[in-house]
Design a protein around this motif. Structure first.
Motif, PDB file in Angstrom:
ATOM      1  N   GLU A 207       0.827  -1.204   0.000  1.00  0.00           N
ATOM      2  CA  GLU A 207       0.000   0.000   0.000  1.00  0.00           C
ATOM      3  C   GLU A 207       0.866   1.261   0.000  1.00  0.00           C
ATOM      4  OE1 GLU A 207      -2.532  -3.330   1.208  1.00  0.00           O
ATOM      5  OE2 GLU A 207      -0.497  -2.700   1.729  1.00  0.00           O
ATOM      6  N   ALA A 208       1.979   1.225   0.733  1.00  0.00           N
ATOM      7  CA  ALA A 208       2.899   2.366   0.720  1.00  0.00           C
ATOM      8  C   ALA A 208       3.476   2.579  -0.675  1.00  0.00           C
ATOM      9  CB  ALA A 208       4.023   2.144   1.731  1.00  0.00           C
ATOM     10  N   CYS A 209       3.801   1.487  -1.341  1.00  0.00           N
ATOM     11  CA  CYS A 209       4.321   1.572  -2.703  1.00  0.00           C
ATOM     12  C   CYS A 209       3.267   2.135  -3.654  1.00  0.00           C
ATOM     13  CB  CYS A 209       4.778   0.191  -3.160  1.00  0.00           C
ATOM     14  SG  CYS A 209       5.533   0.163  -4.802  1.00  0.00           S
ATOM     15  N   PRO A 321      -5.471  -9.333  -4.429  1.00  0.00           N
ATOM     16  CA  PRO A 321      -4.256 -10.101  -4.106  1.00  0.00           C
ATOM     17  C   PRO A 321      -3.188 -10.060  -5.187  1.00  0.00           C
ATOM     18  CG  PRO A 321      -6.211 -11.325  -3.461  1.00  0.00           C
ATOM     19  CD  PRO A 321      -6.691 -10.128  -4.217  1.00  0.00           C
ATOM     20  N   GLU A 322      -3.597 -10.070  -6.455  1.00  0.00           N
ATOM     21  CA  GLU A 322      -2.606 -10.073  -7.526  1.00  0.00           C
ATOM     22  C   GLU A 322      -1.839  -8.764  -7.570  1.00  0.00           C
ATOM     23  OE1 GLU A 322      -2.290 -10.695 -12.391  1.00  0.00           O
ATOM     24  OE2 GLU A 322      -4.231 -10.811 -11.385  1.00  0.00           O
ATOM     25  N   ARG A 323      -2.576  -7.636  -7.505  1.00  0.00           N
ATOM     26  CA  ARG A 323      -1.896  -6.341  -7.544  1.00  0.00           C
ATOM     27  C   ARG A 323      -1.062  -6.136  -6.285  1.00  0.00           C
ATOM     28  NH1 ARG A 323      -3.892  -0.312  -7.051  1.00  0.00           N
ATOM     29  NH2 ARG A 323      -2.090   0.723  -7.971  1.00  0.00           N
ATOM     30  N   GLN A 324      -1.557  -6.606  -5.159  1.00  0.00           N
ATOM     31  CA  GLN A 324      -0.796  -6.473  -3.920  1.00  0.00           C
ATOM     32  C   GLN A 324       0.541  -7.210  -4.028  1.00  0.00           C
ATOM     33  OE1 GLN A 324      -2.425  -8.183  -0.194  1.00  0.00           O
ATOM     34  NE2 GLN A 324      -2.214  -6.109   0.625  1.00  0.00           N
ATOM     35  N   GLN A 325       0.536  -8.387  -4.633  1.00  0.00           N
ATOM     36  CA  GLN A 325       1.770  -9.151  -4.784  1.00  0.00           C
ATOM     37  C   GLN A 325       2.741  -8.437  -5.721  1.00  0.00           C
ATOM     38  OE1 GLN A 325       1.143 -13.165  -6.098  1.00  0.00           O
ATOM     39  NE2 GLN A 325       3.297 -13.734  -5.912  1.00  0.00           N
ATOM     40  N   ILE A 326       2.219  -7.878  -6.808  1.00  0.00           N
ATOM     41  CA  ILE A 326       3.065  -7.139  -7.747  1.00  0.00           C
ATOM     42  C   ILE A 326       3.702  -5.935  -7.069  1.00  0.00           C
ATOM     43  CG2 ILE A 326       3.053  -5.721  -9.828  1.00  0.00           C
ATOM     44  CD1 ILE A 326       0.867  -7.599 -10.918  1.00  0.00           C
ATOM     45  N   LEU A 327       2.887  -5.173  -6.340  1.00  0.00           N
ATOM     46  CA  LEU A 327       3.393  -3.972  -5.668  1.00  0.00           C
ATOM     47  C   LEU A 327       4.392  -4.324  -4.581  1.00  0.00           C
ATOM     48  CD1 LEU A 327       0.057  -1.972  -5.474  1.00  0.00           C
ATOM     49  CD2 LEU A 327       2.141  -1.181  -6.608  1.00  0.00           C
ATOM     50  N   ARG A 328       4.160  -5.408  -3.885  1.00  0.00           N
ATOM     51  CA  ARG A 328       5.111  -5.825  -2.864  1.00  0.00           C
ATOM     52  C   ARG A 328       6.467  -6.163  -3.497  1.00  0.00           C
ATOM     53  NH1 ARG A 328       5.356  -7.276   2.360  1.00  0.00           N
ATOM     54  NH2 ARG A 328       6.926  -8.811   2.956  1.00  0.00           N
ATOM     55  N   GLY A 329       6.422  -6.836  -4.624  1.00  0.00           N
ATOM     56  CA  GLY A 329       7.665  -7.142  -5.319  1.00  0.00           C
ATOM     57  C   GLY A 329       8.391  -5.884  -5.764  1.00  0.00           C
ATOM     58  N   GLN A 330       7.635  -4.902  -6.258  1.00  0.00           N
ATOM     59  CA  GLN A 330       8.248  -3.648  -6.677  1.00  0.00           C
ATOM     60  C   GLN A 330       8.841  -2.895  -5.482  1.00  0.00           C
ATOM     61  OE1 GLN A 330       4.938  -1.749  -8.645  1.00  0.00           O
ATOM     62  NE2 GLN A 330       5.280  -2.841 -10.589  1.00  0.00           N
ATOM     63  N   ALA A 331       8.124  -2.932  -4.360  1.00  0.00           N
ATOM     64  CA  ALA A 331       8.617  -2.262  -3.155  1.00  0.00           C
ATOM     65  C   ALA A 331       9.901  -2.908  -2.655  1.00  0.00           C
ATOM     66  CB  ALA A 331       7.549  -2.296  -2.067  1.00  0.00           C
ATOM     67  N   LEU A 332       9.932  -4.235  -2.652  1.00  0.00           N
ATOM     68  CA  LEU A 332      11.135  -4.929  -2.191  1.00  0.00           C
ATOM     69  C   LEU A 332      12.321  -4.612  -3.086  1.00  0.00           C
ATOM     70  CD1 LEU A 332       9.616  -8.421  -1.274  1.00  0.00           C
ATOM     71  CD2 LEU A 332      10.339  -6.604   0.293  1.00  0.00           C
ATOM     72  N   ALA A 333      12.085  -4.568  -4.389  1.00  0.00           N
ATOM     73  CA  ALA A 333      13.172  -4.270  -5.322  1.00  0.00           C
ATOM     74  C   ALA A 333      13.645  -2.814  -5.178  1.00  0.00           C
ATOM     75  CB  ALA A 333      12.716  -4.532  -6.760  1.00  0.00           C
ATOM     76  N   ASN A 334      12.697  -1.916  -4.946  1.00  0.00           N
ATOM     77  CA  ASN A 334      13.012  -0.483  -4.889  1.00  0.00           C
ATOM     78  C   ASN A 334      13.709  -0.096  -3.601  1.00  0.00           C
ATOM     79  OD1 ASN A 334      12.995   2.271  -5.618  1.00  0.00           O
ATOM     80  ND2 ASN A 334      11.052   2.595  -4.575  1.00  0.00           N
ATOM     81  N   TRP A 335      13.236  -0.632  -2.472  1.00  0.00           N
ATOM     82  CA  TRP A 335      13.712  -0.171  -1.177  1.00  0.00           C
ATOM     83  C   TRP A 335      14.605  -1.160  -0.444  1.00  0.00           C
ATOM     84  CZ3 TRP A 335       8.041   1.287  -1.023  1.00  0.00           C
ATOM     85  CH2 TRP A 335       7.848   2.597  -1.425  1.00  0.00           C
ATOM     86  N   TYR A 336      14.516  -2.436  -0.789  1.00  0.00           N
ATOM     87  CA  TYR A 336      15.247  -3.420  -0.021  1.00  0.00           C
ATOM     88  C   TYR A 336      16.154  -4.299  -0.884  1.00  0.00           C
ATOM     89  CZ  TYR A 336      11.670  -2.111   3.368  1.00  0.00           C
ATOM     90  OH  TYR A 336      10.830  -1.398   4.193  1.00  0.00           O
ATOM     91  N   GLY A 337      16.197  -4.014  -2.181  1.00  0.00           N
ATOM     92  CA  GLY A 337      16.942  -4.866  -3.099  1.00  0.00           C
ATOM     93  C   GLY A 337      18.438  -4.694  -3.015  1.00  0.00           C
TER      94      GLY A 337
END
Length: 337
Positions: A207-209, A321-337
Motif C-alpha cells: 500500500e505504501a508503494c 491479491p494479484e496487484r498487492q503481490q506485484i506492488l510488494r515485489g516492486q517495493a522490495l526491489a526499490n527499497w530493499y533490493g
C-alpha cells in the motif's frame, strides 16, 4: 510576568477562529518549573468511528518547531476554506481531521529537543532497534546525554497522550493516515513510513508503494524522497513503530493505518547561511522570514493529496491479491533490493 508562548497563543487563536466547527480538548497537562503546559487535540468533521481519519502531529521534538508552525498554518487555511468552500465542507461530512500541533509543549517553549524530563519522546516507546545502532538510536545512560529514552518502566506523559489520541481517533477508522512533522535531516524533504527500528519490510509495504506511485504520477516534479525510515538510520523507541505494531495486533480485516513522517530537510537552509548554525534553532528552523513563508506553503500540495487519498482509497489502499503481490515485489526491489 510569565514569558510568552507564541506557538500556544497562535494555536488558541486558530481554535477560536474555527469556533463551533472544531472540537478542542486538552488531552494532558505537563508541568515544568511551576508552569502548567496543556497538550491540545483538535478534531474537525465526522464523529462517526467508521469515518476515515487524517491526523497531523507536530512539536514532538521541541527544537523542531517548524513542524508545529506548518500545522498551524494549514489549520488557518482550513478555517478560511470552511467559510466558503462547499466542497471542503462536504469532505468533512464523511471524514475527520485531527491535529496535535504541540505534542511536547515544554520542549517547544524552551527550544529543546527533549521534554521537561530530558527525554527524547521519539525514543521513548518500548520498541527496541534491530541491527547496528549508534548513540542517536537512543540511550538509557543519562538524561544529560542526547537521545535519552527515559525510564523503561513507563512512557512519558506526552507520549502517552499521543498514543491515546491515536487509539481513540485513528484506530477505530477503516483507514487512518498520520503525518508527523519534523526537521533537521539532510537537504531534501523526506516522507518516511515504517519501520524505523529495523530493516524488515512492514506488512503494508504494498500500500505504501501504491501511494508513492500515485503521488509520483500526479505530481511528477514533487520534492520528496519517499522511503522507509530505516533506509537512512535505525532507532529504538519510535512511537510510530510502536503504534503501528499495536494496530496490526488488534485490527479487524480490511483496516489500514499508515503512519508517515515528514522530515523537512533543514540542512538546505543552513547551507544557504552557515552562520545560522550558531543560533539555537538554526539547524532545525528557517530563520529568515521569506524562507519561513516558503515552508508554510511548500507542503500544502502533499496535505491535499493525502486528504484526497483518504477519501478515495480504491486507487491505493484497497488492493486485490494479484496487484498487492506485484506492488510488494516492486517495493522490495526499490527499497530493499
Amino acid at each position: 510576568m510569565q514569558r510568552a508562548f507564541s506557538e500556544l497563543d497562535e494555536l488558541e487563536t486558530v481554535v477560536a477562529r474555527l469556533g463551533s466547527r472544531a472540537r478542542c480538548r486538552v488531552v494532558e497537562t505537563v508541568a515544568c518549573k511551576g508552569r502548567e503546559f496543556p497538550i491540545h487535540c483538535i478534531s474537525l468533521g465526522s464523529e462517526r468511528p467508521d469515518a476515515p481519519v487524517l491526523a497531523f502531529f507536530g512539536g514532538i521534538h521541541g527544537l523542531e518547531k517548524i513542524g508545529t508552525e506548518v500545522i498551524l498554518a494549514y489549520m488557518q487555511t482550513i478555517a478560511a476554506l470552511l467559510d466558503w468552500d462547499e466542497e471542503f465542507n462536504t469532505r468533512l461530512t464523511k471524514s475527520r481531521l485531527v491535529f496535535m500541533p504541540i505534542v511536547n509543549p515544554v520542549g517547544v517553549f524552551r527550544g529543546t529537543r527533549c521534554n521537561g524530563n530530558g527525554v527524547d519522546l521519539m525514543r521513548n516507546s518500548p520498541i527496541e532497534s534491530v541491527g547496528k545502532t549508534r548513540l542517536y538510536s537512543g540511550q538509557r545512560l543519562s538524561a544529560r546525554l542526547p537521545w535519552y529514552r527515559g525510564d523503561e518502566s513507563r512512557m512519558e506523559k506526552e507520549a502517552q497522550a499521543l498514543c491515546r489520541v491515536v487509539h481513540d481517533e485513528l484506530f477505530p477508522a477503516p483507514l487512518a493516515i498520520a503525518v508527523d512533522l519534523h526537521s533537521g535531516f539532510g537537504i531534501q524533504d523526506r516522507l518516511w513510513f515504517p519501520y524505523a527500528s529495523n530493516h524488515t519490510p512492514y506488512p503494508d509495504i504494498a500500500e505504501a508503494c501504491a501511494l508513492k506511485q500515485l503521488f509520483d504520477a500526479c505530481y511528477p516534479h514533487h520534492v520528496y524522497k519517499i522511503e522507509p525510515m530505516s533506509q537512512e538510520y535505525v532507532i529504538s523507541g519510535d512511537l510510530w513503530d510502536y503504534l503501528y505494531d499495536d494496530h496490526v495486533t488488534r485490527r479487524a480485516r480490511g483496516k489500514l493505518f499508515l503512519p508517515l513522517t515528514l522530515e523537512m530537510g533543514s540542512w538546505l537552509w543552513l547551507r544557504k547561511n552557515p552562520t545560522h548554525l550558531f543560533q539555537r534553532h538554526g539547524l532545525f528552523h528557517p530563520l529568515l522570514p521569506h524562507r519561513q513563508q516558503r515552508i508554510m506553503r511548500r507542503h500544502l500540495t502533499l496535505f491535499d493529496f493525502l486528504y484526497r487519498c483518504l477519501l478515495h482509497p480504491g486507487a491505493w489502499a484497497i488492493l486485490d491479491p494479484e496487484r498487492q503481490q506485484i506492488l510488494r515485489g516492486q517495493a522490495l526491489a526499490n527499497w530493499y533490493g
